[in-house]
Design a protein around this motif. Structure first.
Motif, short mmCIF file in Angstrom:
data_model
loop_
_atom_site.label_atom_id
_atom_site.label_comp_id
_atom_site.label_asym_id
_atom_site.label_seq_id
_atom_site.Cartn_x
_atom_site.Cartn_y
_atom_site.Cartn_z
N GLU A 33 36.57 109.39 64.62
CA GLU A 33 37.75 108.54 64.80
C GLU A 33 39.04 109.31 64.54
OE1 GLU A 33 38.06 105.43 65.92
OE2 GLU A 33 35.91 105.43 66.36
N GLN A 34 38.95 110.28 63.62
CA GLN A 34 40.12 111.11 63.29
C GLN A 34 40.27 112.29 64.25
OE1 GLN A 34 39.29 112.12 59.21
NE2 GLN A 34 39.50 109.99 58.50
N LYS A 35 39.39 112.34 65.25
CA LYS A 35 39.41 113.39 66.28
C LYS A 35 39.06 114.78 65.73
CE LYS A 35 42.49 111.18 69.64
NZ LYS A 35 42.29 109.83 69.14
N ASP A 36 38.38 114.80 64.60
CA ASP A 36 37.86 116.06 64.05
C ASP A 36 36.43 116.20 64.56
OD1 ASP A 36 37.09 118.28 62.66
OD2 ASP A 36 37.77 117.57 60.69
N TYR A 37 36.32 116.59 65.83
CA TYR A 37 35.03 116.56 66.49
C TYR A 37 34.07 117.62 65.96
CZ TYR A 37 37.77 113.63 69.59
OH TYR A 37 38.59 112.64 70.09
N ALA A 38 34.59 118.76 65.53
CA ALA A 38 33.72 119.79 64.96
C ALA A 38 33.05 119.29 63.69
CB ALA A 38 34.53 121.06 64.68
N LYS A 39 33.85 118.64 62.82
CA LYS A 39 33.31 118.08 61.59
C LYS A 39 32.32 116.96 61.90
CE LYS A 39 33.15 117.60 57.09
NZ LYS A 39 32.56 118.66 56.23
N ALA A 40 32.67 116.13 62.86
CA ALA A 40 31.78 115.03 63.23
C ALA A 40 30.44 115.57 63.71
CB ALA A 40 32.43 114.18 64.32
N GLU A 41 30.49 116.59 64.56
CA GLU A 41 29.25 117.18 65.10
C GLU A 41 28.39 117.74 63.97
OE1 GLU A 41 28.02 119.96 68.89
OE2 GLU A 41 29.93 120.35 67.87
N GLU A 42 29.04 118.40 63.03
CA GLU A 42 28.32 118.97 61.89
C GLU A 42 27.61 117.87 61.08
OE1 GLU A 42 29.40 121.08 57.60
OE2 GLU A 42 30.87 121.12 59.21
N MET A 61 26.01 109.52 69.11
CA MET A 61 27.35 110.07 68.95
C MET A 61 27.42 111.53 69.42
SD MET A 61 29.15 107.56 68.04
CE MET A 61 30.68 108.47 67.77
N LEU A 62 26.36 112.28 69.20
CA LEU A 62 26.33 113.65 69.71
C LEU A 62 26.30 113.65 71.23
CD1 LEU A 62 23.92 115.40 67.17
CD2 LEU A 62 26.33 115.92 67.53
N GLY A 63 25.64 112.65 71.81
CA GLY A 63 25.65 112.50 73.26
C GLY A 63 27.06 112.27 73.77
N ILE A 64 27.82 111.42 73.08
CA ILE A 64 29.21 111.15 73.48
C ILE A 64 30.06 112.41 73.36
CG2 ILE A 64 31.30 109.87 72.84
CD1 ILE A 64 29.43 107.55 72.03
N ILE A 65 29.90 113.14 72.26
CA ILE A 65 30.66 114.38 72.06
C ILE A 65 30.39 115.36 73.20
CG2 ILE A 65 30.82 116.45 70.62
CD1 ILE A 65 30.53 114.59 68.18
N ASN A 66 29.12 115.47 73.60
CA ASN A 66 28.77 116.40 74.67
C ASN A 66 29.21 115.88 76.04
OD1 ASN A 66 26.84 118.86 73.87
ND2 ASN A 66 26.51 117.20 72.42
N SER A 67 29.08 114.58 76.27
CA SER A 67 29.42 114.03 77.59
C SER A 67 30.91 114.07 77.86
CB SER A 67 28.90 112.60 77.73
OG SER A 67 29.57 111.74 76.83
N GLU A 68 31.70 113.97 76.80
CA GLU A 68 33.15 113.95 76.96
C GLU A 68 33.79 115.32 76.72
OE1 GLU A 68 34.82 110.77 74.69
OE2 GLU A 68 33.62 109.23 75.67
N ASN A 69 32.95 116.36 76.66
CA ASN A 69 33.43 117.73 76.48
C ASN A 69 34.33 117.89 75.26
OD1 ASN A 69 32.15 118.71 78.89
ND2 ASN A 69 33.79 117.75 80.07
N LEU A 70 33.89 117.30 74.14
CA LEU A 70 34.67 117.36 72.91
C LEU A 70 34.25 118.54 72.03
CD1 LEU A 70 34.70 113.55 72.09
CD2 LEU A 70 36.43 114.88 73.30
N ASN A 71 33.32 119.33 72.54
CA ASN A 71 32.95 120.57 71.85
C ASN A 71 32.88 121.69 72.88
OD1 ASN A 71 30.65 119.98 73.25
ND2 ASN A 71 29.34 119.71 71.46
N GLU A 72 32.62 122.90 72.42
CA GLU A 72 32.67 124.06 73.31
C GLU A 72 31.37 124.24 74.10
OE1 GLU A 72 33.69 127.46 70.99
OE2 GLU A 72 35.72 126.76 70.54
N THR A 73 30.28 123.67 73.61
CA THR A 73 28.98 123.94 74.23
C THR A 73 28.41 122.72 74.95
OG1 THR A 73 27.84 123.36 72.17
CG2 THR A 73 28.42 125.68 72.50
N GLY A 74 29.17 121.65 75.04
CA GLY A 74 28.66 120.42 75.63
C GLY A 74 28.40 120.51 77.12
N THR A 75 27.32 119.91 77.55
CA THR A 75 26.98 119.81 78.97
C THR A 75 26.44 118.42 79.24
OG1 THR A 75 24.67 120.52 78.68
CG2 THR A 75 26.32 122.27 79.04
N PRO A 76 26.54 117.93 80.47
CA PRO A 76 25.98 116.61 80.80
C PRO A 76 24.48 116.53 80.51
CG PRO A 76 27.47 117.33 82.53
CD PRO A 76 27.29 118.50 81.61
#
Length: 400
Positions: A33-42, A61-76
């Motif tokens: 929610e705070q847009k700290d996606y790296a911390k959220a992923e961890e 939630m990890l699916g959402i992070i990857n689907s919305e390209n919120l990390n560097e390694t995300g893929t559909p």
């Protein structure tokens, strides 16, 4: 000193014990929610490591992070794997995202049967947005969903009770046309469209805009307000809005100012909506191309391809239009057999025009064996839906 060290270790153990899968997931959601996606992923990964069998939400939630390209390694594909894992663990929301992946062909091969399967799974589990989408698909019979208007309305009503603004727009359509066992009520339809638009639904804005543009449901026509709402909906991603704007250009409700003319602007907006997956826009695009490019074999072939795609995804209008073009030999080699085949598909999908055309084919033996009894049966089905040509045909044949 030793006592201090001991107490520090004790507190550390207590806090470590508190970091179970639920607390780690909650902390991950807070970071998200705070847009700290790296911390959220961890944190979500830690939750999965802590208790894989109970980490459904963390996987989603990890699916959402990857689907919305919120990390560097995300893929559909990676996103879909997380959504599938969350689904297998019993998450009610994840199947909706799996349905989206199959619907849009993201991370997997596009498969509309699988899309409706997972949308329905999420809807049955009570997720309002899935109920809105599944309800709309069942109401219209799109994307491999068999037409089941009562089921569609039931989903939409549940979603509306939960406050879903998209569902309000789609349920409004059922009230406008009297679908799914609901009595036609234009006042209720307008009320739902307005609530949907005011609540921020892009599709709600598009439908309300169309209502004002054409003066439907008893409102005073207001093309300025209608166009504004439709363009707002497009900015927010509504494919309905794209399709409706194409219609405004086609019907000359608004005039093109870019030098390309209204026909080309209509085609361009239909194309944008069609390429984004709007089934009705595929039908509109195919027909517009066919009707504005007669004699151009390449464009006519493209028009037929769009109609075919729309028909494959459940558009009865596209089925009937395909039958018409085969009947007339417009853009394709004339074939009564092919015409009857497509008219019959449209008729079986509930299209009253298709039912009338099938009846004509049976009455005169076009593309099928002449059969007056079957002709009367199809005339009756069409007439019962209000088709005036079918009603006249029954009178001509002396059938009451």
């Amino acid at each position: 000193m030793k006592k201090t060290i001991f107490l520090s270790l004790a507190f550390a153990l207590v806090f470590a014990a508190c970091d179970n899968v639920e607390s780690l997931t909650k902390k991950g959601e807070e970071a998200f929610e705070q847009k700290d996606y790296a911390k959220a992923e961890e944190l979500f990964n830690k939750a999965i490591e802590k208790d894989p069998a109970h980490a459904a939400v963390a996987n989603r939630m990890l699916g959402i992070i990857n689907s919305e390209n919120l990390n560097e390694t995300g893929t559909p594909k990676k996103a879909l794997e997380y959504f599938m894992q969350a689904t297998e663990l019993g998450d009610s929301v994840a199947p909706y995202f799996v349905g989206q992946a199959y619907d849009q062909g993201k991370g997997t091969v596009q498969n509309f049967s699988n899309a409706i399967k997972y949308y329905t799974m999420s809807a049955d589990a009570g997720y309002p947005q899935a109920q809105a989408i599944a309800g709309w698909l069942y109401l219209a019979g799109y994307n491999s969903a068999e037409v089941n208007q009562e089921k569609g309305v039931a989903y939409l009503q549940e979603a509306v009770e939960a406050g879903n603004y998209d569902a309000m727009a789609y349920l409004g359509s059922a009230y406008e046309f009297g679908d799914g066992g609901i009595s036609k009520d234009e006042t209720k339809a307008l009320e739902l469209y307005s609530q949907s638009a005011e609540g921020g639904s892009p599709d709600g804005k598009a439908i309300l805009g169309l209502t004002y543009a054409y003066g439907y449901l008893g409102v005073n026509p207001n093309i300025t307000k209608g166009e504004q709402l439709i363009r707002e909906s497009i900015e927010e991603g509504s494919t309905l809005g794209m399709r409706y704007l194409g219609g405004l250009y086609r019907d000359k409700k608004i005039l093109a100012e870019d030098g390309n003319g209204n026909d080309l602007n209509a085609i361009n907006w239909y194309r944008k909506a069609a390429e984004a997956g709007n089934v009705d826009a595929m039908q509109n695009l195919g027909r517009e191309i066919m009707d504005t490019s007669y004699g151009n074999k390449e464009k006519q072939a493209e028009g037929m391809q769009w109609l075919q795609r729309a028909a494959e995804q459940g558009s009865s209008d596209a089925m009937v239009n395909l039958g018409y073009y085969y009947e007339k030999g417009k853009g394709v080699k004339q074939s009564w057999d092919k015409a009857f085949e497509w008219y019959l598909k449209g008729a079986e999908a509930g299209d009253e025009v298709g039912q009338y055309d099938v009846a004509l084919c049976y009455e005169y033996g076009r593309g099928t064996t002449k059969n007056l009894q079957k002709a009367i049966e199809w005339y009756r089905k069409s007439a019962d839906q209000g088709d005036e040509d079918a009603q006249k045909a029954l009178k001509r044949l002396g059938v009451k």
